[in-house]
Write a protein that holds these residues in place. Structure first.
Motif, short mmCIF file in Angstrom:
data_model
loop_
_atom_site.label_atom_id
_atom_site.label_comp_id
_atom_site.label_asym_id
_atom_site.label_seq_id
_atom_site.Cartn_x
_atom_site.Cartn_y
_atom_site.Cartn_z
N THR A 36 0.93 -1.64 0.04
CA THR A 36 0.10 0.13 0.33
C THR A 36 0.97 0.97 -0.18
O THR A 36 1.86 1.09 0.78
CB THR A 36 -0.80 -0.01 1.58
OG1 THR A 36 -0.12 -0.20 2.28
CG2 THR A 36 -2.13 -0.75 0.97
N LYS A 37 0.33 2.06 -1.20
CA LYS A 37 0.96 3.96 -0.44
C LYS A 37 0.69 4.49 0.29
O LYS A 37 -0.02 4.05 0.91
CB LYS A 37 0.42 4.28 -1.96
CG LYS A 37 1.21 3.89 -3.06
CD LYS A 37 0.49 5.02 -4.01
CE LYS A 37 1.06 4.18 -5.64
NZ LYS A 37 0.25 5.38 -6.45
N LYS A 38 1.76 4.94 1.03
CA LYS A 38 1.34 5.88 1.80
C LYS A 38 0.24 7.39 1.79
O LYS A 38 1.45 7.94 0.26
CB LYS A 38 2.78 6.90 2.39
CG LYS A 38 4.65 5.44 3.13
CD LYS A 38 5.39 6.34 3.40
CE LYS A 38 6.35 5.23 4.05
NZ LYS A 38 7.55 6.49 4.66
N PHE A 39 -0.52 8.04 1.81
CA PHE A 39 -1.08 8.41 1.58
C PHE A 39 -0.19 9.95 1.58
O PHE A 39 -0.65 10.77 0.42
CB PHE A 39 -2.40 8.87 1.80
CG PHE A 39 -3.24 9.39 2.07
CD1 PHE A 39 -4.76 8.97 0.40
CD2 PHE A 39 -4.19 10.68 2.49
CE1 PHE A 39 -4.81 9.94 0.22
CE2 PHE A 39 -4.52 11.83 1.90
CZ PHE A 39 -5.47 10.93 0.76
N LEU A 74 0.55 12.24 -3.76
CA LEU A 74 0.12 13.84 -3.73
C LEU A 74 -0.24 13.65 -4.62
O LEU A 74 -0.79 14.58 -5.17
CB LEU A 74 0.69 14.17 -1.98
CG LEU A 74 0.35 13.96 -1.18
CD1 LEU A 74 1.34 15.43 0.01
CD2 LEU A 74 -0.73 14.16 -0.22
N ASN A 75 1.54 14.27 -5.37
CA ASN A 75 1.08 14.00 -6.53
C ASN A 75 0.61 13.40 -7.84
O ASN A 75 -0.43 14.82 -8.53
CB ASN A 75 2.67 14.49 -7.65
CG ASN A 75 4.03 15.02 -7.05
OD1 ASN A 75 3.69 16.38 -6.24
ND2 ASN A 75 5.05 15.12 -6.83
N GLU A 76 -0.12 12.18 -7.34
CA GLU A 76 -0.66 11.45 -8.63
C GLU A 76 -1.50 11.86 -8.26
O GLU A 76 -2.95 12.79 -9.40
CB GLU A 76 -0.11 10.17 -8.13
CG GLU A 76 0.35 9.64 -8.78
CD GLU A 76 0.62 7.95 -8.38
OE1 GLU A 76 -0.23 7.38 -7.61
OE2 GLU A 76 2.15 6.69 -8.71
N LEU A 77 -2.05 12.68 -6.68
CA LEU A 77 -4.00 12.96 -6.40
C LEU A 77 -4.25 14.18 -7.34
O LEU A 77 -4.63 14.69 -7.84
CB LEU A 77 -3.64 12.85 -5.19
CG LEU A 77 -3.86 11.88 -5.03
CD1 LEU A 77 -3.87 11.60 -3.07
CD2 LEU A 77 -5.67 11.27 -5.48
N TYR A 78 -3.31 15.27 -7.54
CA TYR A 78 -2.92 16.13 -7.67
C TYR A 78 -3.18 16.34 -9.26
O TYR A 78 -4.17 17.07 -10.27
CB TYR A 78 -1.96 17.55 -7.63
CG TYR A 78 -1.83 19.17 -8.22
CD1 TYR A 78 -2.44 19.89 -7.85
CD2 TYR A 78 -1.30 18.47 -9.39
CE1 TYR A 78 -2.40 20.07 -8.65
CE2 TYR A 78 -0.86 20.23 -10.31
CZ TYR A 78 -1.61 21.43 -9.51
OH TYR A 78 -1.42 22.20 -10.33
N LEU A 79 -2.51 15.07 -10.31
CA LEU A 79 -2.39 15.19 -10.98
C LEU A 79 -3.79 14.77 -11.45
O LEU A 79 -4.36 15.25 -12.76
CB LEU A 79 -1.28 14.99 -12.09
CG LEU A 79 -0.11 14.90 -11.48
CD1 LEU A 79 1.28 14.08 -12.12
CD2 LEU A 79 0.02 16.59 -12.51
N ASP A 80 -4.49 13.73 -11.09
CA ASP A 80 -5.80 13.10 -11.57
C ASP A 80 -6.87 14.00 -11.01
O ASP A 80 -7.63 14.04 -12.07
CB ASP A 80 -5.89 11.90 -10.37
CG ASP A 80 -4.43 10.63 -10.85
OD1 ASP A 80 -4.46 10.72 -11.51
OD2 ASP A 80 -5.44 10.06 -9.84
#
Length: 130
Positions: free
Chosen positions: A3-6, A12-18
């Protein structure tokens, strides 16, 4: 599966880009190793795990299983389990998966026109003489 560290910078970069563009989500799915190959194989016909494994030289059972689970989670592939003896499992592409494969073919055609392709020469091994 790990699992990834949230709160990691990468997550955080992936969430931002998504949040900015759905294309980033799509590229993260189809950009994974073996995904395009599995999708194209399943597009041709209903497939079983053993058939996919046989066609994809070099893929491990674990990696194939992970790729199939990711495609099922993304609703690009449907898994059907039959209560036969022995147990039979078949994978079939969904309508959205088929649409994605068509887009991937278009991307491939674009790449052939605009991105130079390098032919890599496989190294040759000399037989040792005793």
């Amino acid at each position: 599966m790990s699992t990834k560290k949230f709160n990691s910078t990468n997550t955080l970069n992936e969430l931002y880009l998504d949040e900015r563009c759905t294309l980033n989500k799509v590229l993260r799915i189809i950009g994974k190793r073996w995904v395009s190959e599995v999708l194209v194989l399943i597009k041709e016909d209903v497939s079983r795990f053993s058939y996919l494994k046989e066609c994809l030289t070099g893929i491990s059972d674990n990696v194939l299983s992970n790729v199939l689970n990711e495609l099922i989670k993304s609703e690009l592939v449907k898994k059907e389990i039959f209560n036969d003896v022995p147990l039979r499992v078949e994978y079939k592409i969904t309508e959205s998966g088929l649409a994605l494969v068509n887009v991937m073919h278009d991307l491939c055609s674009w790449g052939k026109k605009h991105i130079p392709y390098e032919v890599r020469i496989k190294p040759t091994f000399k037989k040792k003489t005793i």
